[in-house]
Motif scaffolding. Structure first.
Motif, PDB file in Angstrom:
ATOM      1  N   ARG A  66     -16.976  41.001  70.916  1.00 43.99           N
ATOM      2  CA  ARG A  66     -15.739  40.934  70.123  1.00 43.99           C
ATOM      3  C   ARG A  66     -15.832  39.838  69.061  1.00 43.99           C
ATOM      4  NH1 ARG A  66     -12.093  43.947  68.658  1.00 43.99           N
ATOM      5  NH2 ARG A  66     -10.305  42.631  68.964  1.00 43.99           N
ATOM      6  N   ALA A  67     -16.364  38.700  69.463  1.00 45.97           N
ATOM      7  CA  ALA A  67     -16.528  37.609  68.501  1.00 45.97           C
ATOM      8  C   ALA A  67     -17.504  38.003  67.399  1.00 45.97           C
ATOM      9  CB  ALA A  67     -17.013  36.348  69.211  1.00 45.97           C
ATOM     10  N   GLN A  68     -18.564  38.705  67.777  1.00 43.56           N
ATOM     11  CA  GLN A  68     -19.543  39.153  66.781  1.00 43.56           C
ATOM     12  C   GLN A  68     -18.898  40.109  65.777  1.00 43.56           C
ATOM     13  OE1 GLN A  68     -22.790  41.447  68.316  1.00 43.56           O
ATOM     14  NE2 GLN A  68     -23.902  41.411  66.382  1.00 43.56           N
ATOM     15  N   GLN A  69     -18.082  41.028  66.261  1.00 43.73           N
ATOM     16  CA  GLN A  69     -17.398  41.974  65.374  1.00 43.73           C
ATOM     17  C   GLN A  69     -16.461  41.260  64.411  1.00 43.73           C
ATOM     18  OE1 GLN A  69     -15.457  44.463  68.220  1.00 43.73           O
ATOM     19  NE2 GLN A  69     -17.177  45.880  68.406  1.00 43.73           N
ATOM     20  N   LYS A  70     -15.778  40.234  64.882  1.00 42.87           N
ATOM     21  CA  LYS A  70     -14.786  39.538  64.059  1.00 42.87           C
ATOM     22  C   LYS A  70     -15.396  38.499  63.114  1.00 42.87           C
ATOM     23  CE  LYS A  70     -10.684  40.380  66.621  1.00 42.87           C
ATOM     24  NZ  LYS A  70      -9.842  41.039  65.658  1.00 42.87           N
ATOM     25  N   THR A  71     -16.517  37.875  63.538  1.00 47.11           N
ATOM     26  CA  THR A  71     -17.068  36.770  62.758  1.00 47.11           C
ATOM     27  C   THR A  71     -18.433  37.049  62.134  1.00 47.11           C
ATOM     28  OG1 THR A  71     -18.191  35.756  64.649  1.00 47.11           O
ATOM     29  CG2 THR A  71     -15.887  35.106  64.253  1.00 47.11           C
ATOM     30  N   GLY A  72     -19.150  38.053  62.647  1.00 49.41           N
ATOM     31  CA  GLY A  72     -20.508  38.299  62.178  1.00 49.41           C
ATOM     32  C   GLY A  72     -21.521  37.369  62.818  1.00 49.41           C
ATOM     33  N   ILE A  73     -21.085  36.585  63.790  1.00 52.92           N
ATOM     34  CA  ILE A  73     -21.956  35.607  64.453  1.00 52.92           C
ATOM     35  C   ILE A  73     -22.183  36.050  65.886  1.00 52.92           C
ATOM     36  CG2 ILE A  73     -22.199  33.203  65.171  1.00 52.92           C
ATOM     37  CD1 ILE A  73     -20.286  32.508  62.808  1.00 52.92           C
ATOM     38  N   ASP A  74     -23.453  36.219  66.248  1.00 54.39           N
ATOM     39  CA  ASP A  74     -23.816  36.694  67.582  1.00 54.39           C
ATOM     40  C   ASP A  74     -24.382  35.527  68.389  1.00 54.39           C
ATOM     41  OD1 ASP A  74     -24.529  38.187  69.790  1.00 54.39           O
ATOM     42  OD2 ASP A  74     -26.293  39.082  68.830  1.00 54.39           O
ATOM     43  N   ILE A  75     -23.660  35.108  69.430  1.00 57.53           N
ATOM     44  CA  ILE A  75     -24.128  34.041  70.315  1.00 57.53           C
ATOM     45  C   ILE A  75     -24.153  34.604  71.733  1.00 57.53           C
ATOM     46  CG2 ILE A  75     -23.778  31.698  71.174  1.00 57.53           C
ATOM     47  CD1 ILE A  75     -21.969  31.194  68.729  1.00 57.53           C
ATOM     48  N   HIS A  76     -25.314  34.619  72.350  1.00 57.99           N
ATOM     49  CA  HIS A  76     -25.422  35.131  73.716  1.00 57.99           C
ATOM     50  C   HIS A  76     -24.604  34.239  74.643  1.00 57.99           C
ATOM     51  CE1 HIS A  76     -27.140  36.129  77.629  1.00 57.99           C
ATOM     52  NE2 HIS A  76     -27.504  37.274  77.061  1.00 57.99           N
ATOM     53  N   PRO A  77     -23.851  34.826  75.585  1.00 58.85           N
ATOM     54  CA  PRO A  77     -23.020  34.031  76.483  1.00 58.85           C
ATOM     55  C   PRO A  77     -23.813  33.071  77.369  1.00 58.85           C
ATOM     56  CG  PRO A  77     -22.615  36.388  76.821  1.00 58.85           C
ATOM     57  CD  PRO A  77     -23.665  36.254  75.788  1.00 58.85           C
ATOM     58  N   GLY A  78     -25.080  33.358  77.568  1.00 54.38           N
ATOM     59  CA  GLY A  78     -25.902  32.476  78.390  1.00 54.38           C
ATOM     60  C   GLY A  78     -26.575  31.348  77.610  1.00 54.38           C
ATOM     61  N   ALA A  79     -26.372  31.311  76.302  1.00 52.77           N
ATOM     62  CA  ALA A  79     -26.994  30.274  75.472  1.00 52.77           C
ATOM     63  C   ALA A  79     -26.495  28.887  75.864  1.00 52.77           C
ATOM     64  CB  ALA A  79     -26.697  30.538  73.999  1.00 52.77           C
ATOM     65  N   GLN A  80     -27.400  27.924  75.841  1.00 53.97           N
ATOM     66  CA  GLN A  80     -27.057  26.527  76.102  1.00 53.97           C
ATOM     67  C   GLN A  80     -26.832  25.840  74.758  1.00 53.97           C
ATOM     68  OE1 GLN A  80     -26.824  25.042  79.228  1.00 53.97           O
ATOM     69  NE2 GLN A  80     -27.070  27.106  80.035  1.00 53.97           N
ATOM     70  N   ILE A  81     -25.601  25.422  74.490  1.00 53.74           N
ATOM     71  CA  ILE A  81     -25.248  24.806  73.206  1.00 53.74           C
ATOM     72  C   ILE A  81     -24.531  23.491  73.469  1.00 53.74           C
ATOM     73  CG2 ILE A  81     -23.906  25.062  71.083  1.00 53.74           C
ATOM     74  CD1 ILE A  81     -24.203  28.082  71.387  1.00 53.74           C
ATOM     75  N   GLY A  82     -24.907  22.458  72.729  1.00 54.55           N
ATOM     76  CA  GLY A  82     -24.273  21.153  72.866  1.00 54.55           C
ATOM     77  C   GLY A  82     -22.943  21.086  72.128  1.00 54.55           C
ATOM     78  N   THR A  83     -22.229  19.994  72.304  1.00 51.99           N
ATOM     79  CA  THR A  83     -20.891  19.855  71.724  1.00 51.99           C
ATOM     80  C   THR A  83     -20.912  19.585  70.224  1.00 51.99           C
ATOM     81  OG1 THR A  83     -20.890  17.521  72.321  1.00 51.99           O
ATOM     82  CG2 THR A  83     -19.822  19.050  73.848  1.00 51.99           C
ATOM     83  N   ASP A  84     -21.994  19.064  69.671  1.00 51.22           N
ATOM     84  CA  ASP A  84     -22.027  18.744  68.241  1.00 51.22           C
ATOM     85  C   ASP A  84     -22.650  19.854  67.403  1.00 51.22           C
ATOM     86  OD1 ASP A  84     -20.756  16.333  68.525  1.00 51.22           O
ATOM     87  OD2 ASP A  84     -22.614  15.221  68.811  1.00 51.22           O
ATOM     88  N   PHE A  85     -22.842  21.021  67.967  1.00 54.48           N
ATOM     89  CA  PHE A  85     -23.415  22.152  67.248  1.00 54.48           C
ATOM     90  C   PHE A  85     -22.390  22.682  66.253  1.00 54.48           C
ATOM     91  CE2 PHE A  85     -24.522  26.714  66.983  1.00 54.48           C
ATOM     92  CZ  PHE A  85     -25.826  26.586  66.537  1.00 54.48           C
ATOM     93  N   PHE A  86     -22.844  22.975  65.042  1.00 55.43           N
ATOM     94  CA  PHE A  86     -21.936  23.420  63.984  1.00 55.43           C
ATOM     95  C   PHE A  86     -22.593  24.569  63.237  1.00 55.43           C
ATOM     96  CE2 PHE A  86     -20.886  22.483  59.349  1.00 55.43           C
ATOM     97  CZ  PHE A  86     -19.734  23.245  59.334  1.00 55.43           C
ATOM     98  N   ILE A  87     -21.871  25.678  63.096  1.00 50.61           N
ATOM     99  CA  ILE A  87     -22.365  26.837  62.348  1.00 50.61           C
ATOM    100  C   ILE A  87     -21.629  26.884  61.020  1.00 50.61           C
ATOM    101  CG2 ILE A  87     -22.564  29.343  62.279  1.00 50.61           C
ATOM    102  CD1 ILE A  87     -22.496  29.310  65.350  1.00 50.61           C
ATOM    103  N   ASP A  88     -22.380  26.695  59.948  1.00 51.26           N
ATOM    104  CA  ASP A  88     -21.815  26.783  58.613  1.00 51.26           C
ATOM    105  C   ASP A  88     -22.434  28.011  57.941  1.00 51.26           C
ATOM    106  OD1 ASP A  88     -20.335  26.119  56.409  1.00 51.26           O
ATOM    107  OD2 ASP A  88     -21.712  24.575  55.700  1.00 51.26           O
ATOM    108  N   HIS A  89     -21.643  28.840  57.310  1.00 50.12           N
ATOM    109  CA  HIS A  89     -22.128  30.071  56.696  1.00 50.12           C
ATOM    110  C   HIS A  89     -22.843  30.927  57.728  1.00 50.12           C
ATOM    111  CE1 HIS A  89     -21.078  28.419  52.803  1.00 50.12           C
ATOM    112  NE2 HIS A  89     -21.697  27.319  53.157  1.00 50.12           N
TER     113      HIS A  89
END
Length: 87
Positions: free
Chosen positions: A60-83
């Motif tokens: 759903r997030a991918q459809q709305k934003t165009g950004i695909d993030i796997h739910p199992g991905a390990q991401i830190g708190t300071d991660f920022f997606i620009d464009h």
């Protein structure tokens, strides 16, 4: 870390890194911010073994934003997606 703390840390990170930002309110409309907050919820579900529901939120997030993030991905708190379109 709960969802509110995560969102606040995302807002802080975006404010520090995005020179085009004119107001904090703009952040709420950033696709990267929306995708990361959905990922947070999907990731929590994924860690609890609710893989189908986590994948549903992710898609759903991918459809709305165009950004695909796997739910199992390990991401830190300071991660920022620009464009993030097409990421």
């Amino acid at each position: 870390m709960n969802k509110i703390q995560f969102a606040l840390s995302q807002i802080k990170s975006i404010k520090q890194r995005d020179p085009s930002l004119k107001s904090t309110l703009e952040i709420l409309f950033f696709p990267g911010f929306r995708a990361m907050n959905t990922w947070f919820s999907a990731h929590k579900l994924y860690l609890r073994g609710h893989y189908a529901l986590a994948r549903f939120l992710s898609l759903r997030a991918q459809q709305k934003t165009g950004i695909d993030i796997h739910p199992g991905a390990q991401i830190g708190t300071d991660f920022f997606i620009d464009h993030g379109s097409g990421v």
